[in-house]
Design a protein around this motif. Structure first.
Motif, mmCIF file in Angstrom:
data_model
loop_
_atom_site.group_PDB
_atom_site.id
_atom_site.type_symbol
_atom_site.label_atom_id
_atom_site.label_comp_id
_atom_site.label_asym_id
_atom_site.label_seq_id
_atom_site.Cartn_x
_atom_site.Cartn_y
_atom_site.Cartn_z
ATOM 1 N N SER A 44 0.758 -1.061 0.116
ATOM 2 C CA SER A 44 0.164 0.033 0.022
ATOM 3 C C SER A 44 0.797 1.198 0.159
ATOM 4 O O SER A 44 1.057 2.013 1.043
ATOM 5 C CB SER A 44 -0.880 -0.053 1.157
ATOM 6 N N ASN A 48 -3.400 2.775 -0.771
ATOM 7 C CA ASN A 48 -4.229 1.919 -1.562
ATOM 8 C C ASN A 48 -3.626 0.751 -1.989
ATOM 9 O O ASN A 48 -2.448 0.898 -2.483
ATOM 10 C CB ASN A 48 -4.716 2.893 -2.711
ATOM 11 N N GLY A 50 -2.088 -2.471 -3.795
ATOM 12 C CA GLY A 50 -2.070 -2.681 -4.954
ATOM 13 C C GLY A 50 -0.973 -3.945 -5.121
ATOM 14 O O GLY A 50 -0.174 -4.331 -4.168
ATOM 15 N N TRP A 172 3.091 7.404 -8.392
ATOM 16 C CA TRP A 172 2.688 6.066 -8.356
ATOM 17 C C TRP A 172 1.211 6.157 -8.929
ATOM 18 O O TRP A 172 0.604 7.085 -8.737
ATOM 19 C CB TRP A 172 2.330 5.603 -7.013
ATOM 20 N N TRP A 173 0.968 5.167 -9.885
ATOM 21 C CA TRP A 173 -0.454 4.723 -10.518
ATOM 22 C C TRP A 173 -1.098 3.456 -9.833
ATOM 23 O O TRP A 173 -0.435 2.617 -9.522
ATOM 24 C CB TRP A 173 -0.257 4.699 -11.884
ATOM 25 N N HIS A 174 -2.395 3.643 -9.845
ATOM 26 C CA HIS A 174 -3.299 2.308 -9.418
ATOM 27 C C HIS A 174 -3.477 1.378 -10.383
ATOM 28 O O HIS A 174 -3.513 0.298 -10.134
ATOM 29 C CB HIS A 174 -4.600 3.096 -8.922
ATOM 30 N N LYS A 175 -3.243 1.958 -11.661
ATOM 31 C CA LYS A 175 -3.282 1.090 -12.772
ATOM 32 C C LYS A 175 -1.922 0.375 -12.833
ATOM 33 O O LYS A 175 -0.816 0.971 -12.810
ATOM 34 C CB LYS A 175 -3.633 1.895 -14.155
ATOM 35 N N ASN A 176 -1.887 -0.907 -13.109
ATOM 36 C CA ASN A 176 -0.522 -1.638 -12.980
ATOM 37 C C ASN A 176 0.261 -1.393 -14.251
ATOM 38 O O ASN A 176 -0.122 -0.977 -15.216
ATOM 39 C CB ASN A 176 -0.650 -3.305 -12.768
ATOM 40 N N GLN A 196 -1.457 8.855 -9.512
ATOM 41 C CA GLN A 196 -2.424 9.253 -8.308
ATOM 42 C C GLN A 196 -1.863 9.740 -7.357
ATOM 43 O O GLN A 196 -2.202 10.586 -6.620
ATOM 44 C CB GLN A 196 -2.908 7.747 -8.156
ATOM 45 N N TYR A 206 -3.118 8.772 -0.704
ATOM 46 C CA TYR A 206 -4.006 9.198 -1.913
ATOM 47 C C TYR A 206 -5.441 9.330 -1.002
ATOM 48 O O TYR A 206 -5.760 8.765 -0.171
ATOM 49 C CB TYR A 206 -4.228 7.747 -2.707
#
Length: 579
Positions: A44, A48, A50, A172-176, A196, A206
């Motif tokens: 996290s 968030n 991931g 950092w993106w939440h989409k991998n 994000q 976030y």
């Protein structure tokens, strides 16, 4: 030995003492042995959860700390289930060990799942560095960490400090990363958007803020206990002491600006090279760059202060990253009473250029050759190819071959890549201020073959992208070398601009920015046998072809480890020869 006073010129800036000459002596040299396993983990980074790519269960990866002259040995095992991996040691020149540079398809084959590869290299120069994945977009997946090289034993640095902190910046993106690669490689392209979160040493927040009452747009106050993976790491200082803050940016996209509330910062190092110290209240840092700054804890010790990092060069849709400069013995949970430092307007390029132009080499640093043997002009453009969006250099979008260049050149495997080199320049009538008249480009895997020990000038020329009135910042990084930054300019470079070159005290760097609609002039000596990437350090741009490869003196190399070249035509050659 002569006394320090008789050998150095002392400079004092804001109470900080600097020595203009570095005193050196050789200390003992050691070998640092590390065993690493790369794997995906649930994590996290910004509260968030991931998947992140970690090392030995850590994100970011472990910090390497060595001394100049030491040898670092990393036994790297790939525990990823379905993909290869390599690690690039950013800023380490790899003199004599180009196969350890960690660039897939250039210096080595990707390490397959379950396999182990041993990186062994000398860290020859003190400085602030980092490491990161260099295969696909694994840097965007979180494969990075810090690499700090202290001066050798019995060596004095040209400045004094009482304590030290390290700050690794990332976005950092939440989409991998795999979905990002797919989006960028689609027709039509699906842009990945802004990150994000911004991360400080792998930690961000976030959808909430540590300073919610000042946030715009409004955010909730973060409610953290301090034990979360996303909880900020505070920096604790003692009043009136001087601290060194090492900063490196491994961002995939974002250009950043850093400030410490109410504190002046004195810049003393850039990319592992000492610079003439100068003071600022905020500083820009682009992907691939590293700095050291000094600051004095000279503010009211009953308060704490914000350290803020915000986006520059792109219209920011990502909140500032924040952490706290904590004055001991004040409570570390006491929030600062003032608002966080404001990040300069994202498109205030005059502010950016003012900072960048103040960076000069420390007196006594190596000077560049006064002339060059070859000039290569590299035009940066955004293009189309069969409906796909690409970035190209001199209208060639880089596509790497199956066989690493290091092996195919060493063993004269002429069919491994295109033998015709890419162009040294672009059309003299090209208008860099307008979208390309013909947006179409081609892909290629040709490389620039450089004469060993020759002096190379590179002019990085920025231009308008596909959309009208759009020109982006591009931070470029050169592997295997430092270069002198001779100057920056506006619009299109011409021979008349040569008189603007700084040959007196240009900074030595391994990364340099080109500003929108501008040019940047670099000079380096091709004195390190190997095949070396030179590319935009923005991860999506490199993925879309924004890079070139230089090769020099490979015929001089002996004993290239075959483990680095077990794929493609070199792998087939070894099998045929029963090695």
């Amino acid at each position: 030995m002569a006394s320090l006073a008789t050998r150095c010129v002392v400079i004092v800036i804001y109470g900080i003492c600097f020595l203009s000459i570095l005193i050196e002596s050789k200390g003992s040299r050691k070998t640092l042995n590390l065993k690493w396993e790369v794997e995906y983990m649930h994590w996290s980074p910004d509260c968030n959860e991931g998947a992140v790519m970690g090392i030995n269960g850590q994100f970011p990866g472990p910090t390497i700390r060595a001394r100049a002259g030491d040898t670092v040995v990393v036994e790297l095992t790939n525990k990823l289930p379905t993909e290869g991996v390599v690690i690039h040691w950013h800023g380490i020149r790899q003199m004599g060990t180009p196969w350890a540079d960690g660039t897939a398809a250039i210096s080595q084959c990707a390490i397959n799942p379950g396999e182990t590869f041993i990186y062994k290299f000398l860290v020859d120069k003190a400085g602030t560095y980092f490491y990161h994945g260099h295969y696909g977009m694994q840097r965007s997946a979180g494969l990075y960490g810090s690499l700090i090289v202290d001066v050798a034993e019995n060596v004095k640095e040209p400045f004094h400090y009482d304590g030290e902190f390290n700050l690794l910046l990332s976005d950092w993106w939440h989409k991998n990363a795999h979905e990002q690669e797919l989006d960028l490689s689609s027709s039509p392209m699906r842009w990945i958007g802004e990150p994000q979160s911004l991360l400080l040493n792998g930690r961000g927040q976030y959808n909430c803020s540590l300073a919610a009452k000042y946030s715009n747009p409004p955010l909730d106050q973060c409610k953290l206990t301090g034990t979360e993976q996303c909880a900020p790491q505070t920096m604790t200082v003692e009043p009136n002491k001087i601290y060194r803050l090492r900063i490196a940016s491994t961002t995939a996209l974002a250009s950043l600006n850093l400030a410490i509330g109410n504190h002046k910062m004195v810049v003393v190092e850039a990319d592992g090279n000492y610079v003439e110290p100068f003071s600022v209240y905020d500083m820009d840092i682009y992907s691939g760059e590293s700095y050291s700054i000094l600051f004095k804890a000279d503010q009211n010790p009953s308060h704490n202060y914000w350290i803020s990092v915000g986006v520059r060069g792109r219209k920011p849709n990502t909140p500032q990253a924040l952490t706290i400069l904590h004055y001991s013995p004040t409570s570390p949970t006491l929030l600062p009473t003032s608002r966080p430092p404001m990040t300069p307007l994202w498109n205030d390029y005059d502010h950016s250029k003012s900072f960048t132009n103040r960076i000069k080499a420390l007196r006594g640093s190596p000077k560049p050759p006064t002339t060059y043997n070859r000039r290569i002009m590299l035009l940066n453009t955004q293009n189309k190819m069969n409906g796909f969006t690409k970035w190209a250099i001199n209208n060639v979008s880089l596509s790497l071959p199956v066989t690493p260049y290091l092996g195919s050149i060493k063993y004269n495997l002429n069919k491994a890549f295109t033998n015709s080199p890419p162009p040294d320049t672009f059309s003299p009538v090209y208008d860099v201020m307008r979208p390309p008249p013909n947006p179409n480009t081609t892909q290629g895997d040709g490389i620039y073959m450089l004469k060993f020990n020759s002096t190379i000038d590179v002019i990085l020329q920025n231009a308008n992208a596909l959309a009208d009135n759009v020109s982006e910042i591009h931070p470029w990084h050169l592997h295997g070398h430092d270069f002198w930054v001779l100057g920056y300019g506006e619009e299109k470079f011409t021979d008349k601009d040569v008189v603007k070159f700084n040959l007196k005290n240009p900074p030595l760097r391994n990364s340099a920015v080109i500003f929108p609609y501008g040019w940047t002039a670099l000079r380096f000596v091709a004195d390190n046998p190997g095949a070396w990437a030179f590319h935009c350090h923005i991860e999506p741009h490199l993925h879309m072809g924004m890079g070139v490869v230089f090769a020099e003196g490979i015929y001089r190399l002996k004993n290239i480890p075959k483990e680095a070249l077990t794929c493609g035509l070199t792998g087939k050659m070894f099998m045929d020869n029963k090695h």
